[in-house]
Scaffold this motif. Structure first.
Motif, PDB file in Angstrom:
ATOM      1  N   ILE A 184       0.861  -1.187   0.000  1.00  0.00           N
ATOM      2  CA  ILE A 184       0.000   0.000   0.000  1.00  0.00           C
ATOM      3  C   ILE A 184       0.894   1.232   0.000  1.00  0.00           C
ATOM      4  N   LEU A 185       0.722   2.068  -1.026  1.00  0.00           N
ATOM      5  CA  LEU A 185       1.518   3.282  -1.188  1.00  0.00           C
ATOM      6  C   LEU A 185       0.624   4.499  -0.964  1.00  0.00           C
ATOM      7  N   GLY A 186       0.975   5.332   0.015  1.00  0.00           N
ATOM      8  CA  GLY A 186       0.168   6.495   0.349  1.00  0.00           C
ATOM      9  C   GLY A 186       0.734   7.779  -0.219  1.00  0.00           C
ATOM     10  N   HIS A 187      -0.188   8.666  -0.607  1.00  0.00           N
ATOM     11  CA  HIS A 187       0.168   9.976  -1.152  1.00  0.00           C
ATOM     12  C   HIS A 187      -0.809  11.034  -0.611  1.00  0.00           C
ATOM     13  N   HIS A 188      -0.446  12.298  -0.800  1.00  0.00           N
ATOM     14  CA  HIS A 188      -1.269  13.471  -0.527  1.00  0.00           C
ATOM     15  C   HIS A 188      -0.753  14.375   0.584  1.00  0.00           C
ATOM     16  N   PRO A 189      -0.239  13.878   1.723  1.00  0.00           N
ATOM     17  CA  PRO A 189       0.186  14.801   2.767  1.00  0.00           C
ATOM     18  C   PRO A 189       1.344  15.730   2.377  1.00  0.00           C
ATOM     19  N   HIS A 190       2.091  15.385   1.318  1.00  0.00           N
ATOM     20  CA  HIS A 190       3.225  16.183   0.839  1.00  0.00           C
ATOM     21  C   HIS A 190       4.404  16.195   1.804  1.00  0.00           C
ATOM     22  N   VAL A 191       4.328  15.415   2.862  1.00  0.00           N
ATOM     23  CA  VAL A 191       5.448  15.181   3.770  1.00  0.00           C
ATOM     24  C   VAL A 191       5.529  13.680   4.009  1.00  0.00           C
ATOM     25  N   LEU A 192       6.668  13.228   4.481  1.00  0.00           N
ATOM     26  CA  LEU A 192       6.836  11.809   4.739  1.00  0.00           C
ATOM     27  C   LEU A 192       6.052  11.366   5.976  1.00  0.00           C
ATOM     28  N   GLN A 193       5.369  10.228   5.855  1.00  0.00           N
ATOM     29  CA  GLN A 193       4.776   9.542   6.991  1.00  0.00           C
ATOM     30  C   GLN A 193       5.374   8.145   7.030  1.00  0.00           C
ATOM     31  N   PRO A 194       5.616   7.598   8.213  1.00  0.00           N
ATOM     32  CA  PRO A 194       6.382   6.348   8.314  1.00  0.00           C
ATOM     33  C   PRO A 194       5.638   5.117   7.804  1.00  0.00           C
ATOM     34  N   PRO A 195       6.394   4.095   7.446  1.00  0.00           N
ATOM     35  CA  PRO A 195       5.799   2.816   7.014  1.00  0.00           C
ATOM     36  C   PRO A 195       5.590   1.895   8.206  1.00  0.00           C
ATOM     37  N   VAL A 214       1.685  -7.409   5.141  1.00  0.00           N
ATOM     38  CA  VAL A 214       1.457  -6.376   4.126  1.00  0.00           C
ATOM     39  C   VAL A 214       2.271  -5.149   4.495  1.00  0.00           C
ATOM     40  N   PHE A 215       2.922  -4.562   3.486  1.00  0.00           N
ATOM     41  CA  PHE A 215       3.730  -3.360   3.724  1.00  0.00           C
ATOM     42  C   PHE A 215       2.943  -2.126   3.327  1.00  0.00           C
ATOM     43  N   VAL A 216       2.900  -1.136   4.217  1.00  0.00           N
ATOM     44  CA  VAL A 216       2.245   0.132   3.920  1.00  0.00           C
ATOM     45  C   VAL A 216       3.178   1.284   4.277  1.00  0.00           C
ATOM     46  N   VAL A 217       3.285   2.249   3.371  1.00  0.00           N
ATOM     47  CA  VAL A 217       3.905   3.529   3.700  1.00  0.00           C
ATOM     48  C   VAL A 217       2.800   4.568   3.530  1.00  0.00           C
ATOM     49  N   TYR A 218       2.492   5.291   4.593  1.00  0.00           N
ATOM     50  CA  TYR A 218       1.310   6.144   4.600  1.00  0.00           C
ATOM     51  C   TYR A 218       1.475   7.397   3.743  1.00  0.00           C
ATOM     52  N   SER A 219       2.694   7.863   3.573  1.00  0.00           N
ATOM     53  CA  SER A 219       2.931   8.964   2.633  1.00  0.00           C
ATOM     54  C   SER A 219       4.392   8.977   2.218  1.00  0.00           C
ATOM     55  N   LEU A 220       4.613   9.035   0.906  1.00  0.00           N
ATOM     56  CA  LEU A 220       5.967   9.105   0.356  1.00  0.00           C
ATOM     57  C   LEU A 220       6.446  10.538   0.163  1.00  0.00           C
ATOM     58  N   THR A 235      10.106   4.831  12.623  1.00  0.00           N
ATOM     59  CA  THR A 235       9.257   4.880  13.812  1.00  0.00           C
ATOM     60  C   THR A 235       8.702   3.516  14.188  1.00  0.00           C
ATOM     61  N   TRP A 236       8.187   2.773  13.200  1.00  0.00           N
ATOM     62  CA  TRP A 236       7.520   1.501  13.478  1.00  0.00           C
ATOM     63  C   TRP A 236       8.258   0.292  12.913  1.00  0.00           C
ATOM     64  N   ILE A 237       9.329   0.533  12.172  1.00  0.00           N
ATOM     65  CA  ILE A 237      10.144  -0.576  11.653  1.00  0.00           C
ATOM     66  C   ILE A 237      11.588  -0.273  12.058  1.00  0.00           C
ATOM     67  N   SER A 238      12.007  -0.854  13.155  1.00  0.00           N
ATOM     68  CA  SER A 238      13.307  -0.469  13.731  1.00  0.00           C
ATOM     69  C   SER A 238      14.492  -0.899  12.866  1.00  0.00           C
ATOM     70  N   ASP A 239      14.305  -1.972  12.083  1.00  0.00           N
ATOM     71  CA  ASP A 239      15.412  -2.456  11.255  1.00  0.00           C
ATOM     72  C   ASP A 239      15.315  -1.985   9.809  1.00  0.00           C
ATOM     73  N   LEU A 240      14.605  -0.911   9.585  1.00  0.00           N
ATOM     74  CA  LEU A 240      14.476  -0.343   8.237  1.00  0.00           C
ATOM     75  C   LEU A 240      15.860  -0.018   7.678  1.00  0.00           C
TER      76      LEU A 240
END
Length: 381
Positions: A269-280, A291-297, A372-377
């Motif tokens: 799941i790929l998130g867009h719209h906030p125009h700033v990064l939100q964590p996966p 399932v992998f989600v990044v809330y905003s790229l 923030t939520w994936i420590s081994d990113l």
């Protein structure tokens, strides 16, 4: 459910139709003791096709919003037209190495022939598409709050141009038949499907009877489309244009919709719209998938000039497909990011650079935020 927290799905989502499926049972009969003798060596014959595992792998990358403000397209103006290629030169190696790269084309490329325009009603040159193609982008998503900015002519021009340059696209269509055809791409024997939806279109209504012009977020429709996509592909990539602009963390609606989509078949799941990064984060589903989600790229290329809005990231994922006679297992793994920054200077004009080259301290802050939520990113820079 995600081990970090439990989600309560809103009633509109909980009321959506349950997906049903069917399984085909495969059996085989073989003599377990049968052996083949060849040139003095005993070679055992597999007693069942399920003993032979076939594995394929592919890589997927994704970038955030491409929102071409006037100052950006003026900077790209040449005597021959527009050239956005230099703006992506530095980050191109990080995009073209993937088997598939996805981008969110937020400002529609309706072309200069109908007049270019900037905020609040965007229309961008065709050459934006050329530059994305040249930089390694394979798929663009078109459902966002600016899709209807310049009406039907801009959409028609854009979709036809994407088709002309061979770019796979999802989220905006020219007919109901086009909309019903799932966007697909196969790499290394793994078939990916792409879906794209937006929360709205800045108050602009879709012309009557032409809902296919832009996909809007509707849980029941997304559920149906996910089911169709799963029937046609190994990996379902869902793009959601949602959330609140300039907020660095996802809100409850984003989290709930991502959970719903994951439970109904989305793999990425790929998130867009906030125009700033939100964590996966990872979402653990009831059927045992991760399932992998990044809330905003964030923004990838735009004319916005606040530091947080100049930061973006290139996502990198590895996908593995293991096939046996009994099942096909898909594993999403090794998420990594390349933080980016849109620079503007007298020497080079607008261009996307690596954040580490711009501000090492800010790069560290950004990597911590993404983790923030994936420590081994992991990070590729």
């Amino acid at each position: 459910m995600n081990s970090r927290r439990k989600y309560i799905i809103p009633s509109i989502i909980a009321a959506a139709l349950f997906l049903t499926g069917c399984a085909t049972e495969q059996t085989s009969v073989a003599d377990e003791n049968h052996e083949l003798v060849f040139e003095g060596r005993k070679l055992p014959i597999a007693t069942s096709p399920s003993e032979v595992g076939l594995t394929a792998s592919a890589t997927l990358s994704a970038v955030g919003d491409i929102l071409i403000h006037e100052r950006v397209y003026k900077d790209a103006l040449t005597e021959e037209g527009y050239d956005f290629n230099p703006m992506l030169e530095t980050v191109k190696p990080f995009m073209e190495q993937a088997d598939i790269t996805v981008a969110n084309s937020e400002s529609i490329i309706g072309g200069s022939e109908i007049g270019l325009s900037t905020y609040p009603a965007f229309n961008s040159p065709y050459e934006v598409g050329d530059a994305l193609k040249q930089a390694g982008v394979d798929v663009v998503t078109l459902a966002n709050n600016h899709t209807l900015d310049r009406g039907v002519p801009a959409i028609e021009n854009a979709v036809r141009y994407w088709d002309q340059i061979g770019m796979v696209h999802a989220g905006s269509y020219l007919s109901a038949d086009d909309r019903s055809a799932i966007a697909l791409m196969t790499r290394n024997d793994i078939t990916f499907s792409f879906l794209s939806y937006t929360y709205g279109t800045n108050g602009i209504e879709t012309p009557a009877g032409r809902d296919y012009l832009v996909n809007r977020i509707d849980p029941a429709i997304i559920q149906q489309d996910l089911k169709r996509a799963r029937e046609k592909s190994d990996v379902v990539v869902l793009n959601l244009h949602f959330g609140v602009e300039y907020q660095k963390m996802p809100n409850a609606e984003q989290i709930e919709l991502a959970q719903f989509a994951a439970e109904n078949g989305a793999d990425i799941i790929l998130g867009h719209h906030p125009h700033v990064l939100q964590p996966p984060e990872w979402i653990d589903t009831a059927d045992g998938r991760k399932v992998f989600v990044v809330y905003s790229l964030g923004n990838f290329l735009s004319g916005q000039d606040e530091p947080d809005r100049q930061i973006g990231a290139i996502l990198h994922l590895d996908i593995e497909k293991k096939v046996t006679a009994d099942s096909t297992a898909i594993t999403i793994q090794n998420p990594a990011f390349t933080p980016t920054f849109v620079r503007s200077s007298n020497e080079k004009g607008y261009h996307v650079d690596l954040l580490k080259n711009v501000d090492p301290a800010l790069n560290t802050v950004t990597k911590n935020h993404l983790s923030t939520w994936i420590s081994d990113l992991q990070f590729i820079e």
